[in-house]
Motif scaffolding. Structure first.
Motif: not given
Length: 309
Positions: A131-136, A254-264, A269-274
């Motif tokens: 759900d992320k898109k880039l625009k200028g 493992e990258l996809v699974a990051l969103s399945q834990s509070e730590q992940g 979020n600390s990187l500003g990522f969805n």
């Protein structure tokens, strides 16, 4: 009689010894596999993990990026049979050179880089932000008379840098597609663009919504957004073709699974990522349609290397 008793005693002792030997043999057969199995597990556990060099596009200083990305790479490494080692470059051209020689096993790269180095080096996308898109955006002074993009014909437009994807490449490509002639001027950063336009040094500049919204009110109040570009597929995390299929699958999971834990989620979020989702190469066809390789890129002193977006 004594001789008889001695014979009986000898027979009993021999049988007893034989029985003891048989029991010892059975114990050896039963327990040897267990002992051997533990040693094998310990041996596997002691083997070093496969190390992959993870290159990150230099949007910020190397020390800042290392601090930001380190915890996420550590988390993925702990959960995977892989060791991700952070790497970046001092500037965008150097990062591009390293992609061109396949120096990174895995890389977080902008959409143009992905389209370019998928073709030349075979980098294959694993994931992208969901759900992320880039625009200028194109900004002008608050009291400017410009009403549409066509009115910018013949103007000098300030951009952060030639390789800034959303703030420079997307606006320039769209202007080119519309047949609007302009002269690009590279001023080094988003903030420099906004400041220059607010002070009347340039009438027009390129940026992105995030940096525009983060401006001090004093500067932002002197500007307005004339135009927002279409939306495009965001950055990719991609692997070099030398990375094994097993490693690709594990890293993707493992990258996809990051969103399945509070730590992940906290690390994302600390990187500003969805959250990440599995990506396909065709996801970047919208970027390929921009024909960014046909844009003229200045390499003189007017083309600073600092910023990427």
């Amino acid at each position: 009689m004594h001789l008889f008793n001695d014979k009986v005693r000898n027979i009993i002792m021999c049988r007893r010894n034989s029985a003891v030997f048989s029991l010892l043999s059975i114990f050896a057969v039963v327990f040897m596999p267990l002992s051997s199995g533990v040693s094998a597990e310990e041996s596997v556990a002691s083997q070093p993990k496969e190390t992959l060099v993870f290159g990150v596009v230099p949007q910020q200083a190397a020390s800042t990026l290392a601090k930001a990305w380190g915890p996420l790479l550590k988390e993925v490494s702990q959960n995977a049979k892989l060791e991700l080692r952070f790497a970046t470059a001092p500037d965008i051209p150097t990062f591009e050179d390293r992609l061109a020689t396949g120096e990174y096993d895995v890389a977080y790269m902008n959409p143009h880089h992905y389209a370019q180095f998928h073709q030349s080096q075979g980098y294959q996308a694993l994931v992208k932000e969901k759900d992320k898109k880039l625009k200028g955006i194109i900004v002008v002074a608050k009291d400017a008379s410009f009403q549409d993009l066509e009115a910018l014909a013949g103007e000098t437009i300030a951009f952060p840098a030639p390789g800034a994807f959303a703030a420079s490449m997307i606006p320039r490509a769209n202007l080119k597609q519309r047949g609007i002639d302009f002269t690009p001027k590279y001023v080094g950063s988003h903030d420099s663009v906004y400041m220059a336009v607010s002070k009347g040094l340039f009438k027009v500049g390129g940026g992105v919504g995030r940096t525009f919204n983060n401006l001090p009110l004093e500067t932002q109040s002197k500007l307005k957004i004339l135009w927002t570009t279409p939306k495009y597929t965001p950055h990719a995390i991609a692997v070099h073709p030398r990375v094994s299929e097993a490693a690709r699958k594990e890293l993707t999971a493992e990258l996809v699974a990051l969103s399945q834990s509070e730590q992940g989620l906290s690390l994302l979020n600390s990187l500003g990522f969805n959250r990440f989702e599995i990506a396909a190469d065709s996801d970047w066809n919208d970027v390929r349609a921009l024909k960014l390789d046909q844009l003229s890129i200045q390499t003189d002193e007017d083309a600073p290397k600092q910023e990427e977006n």
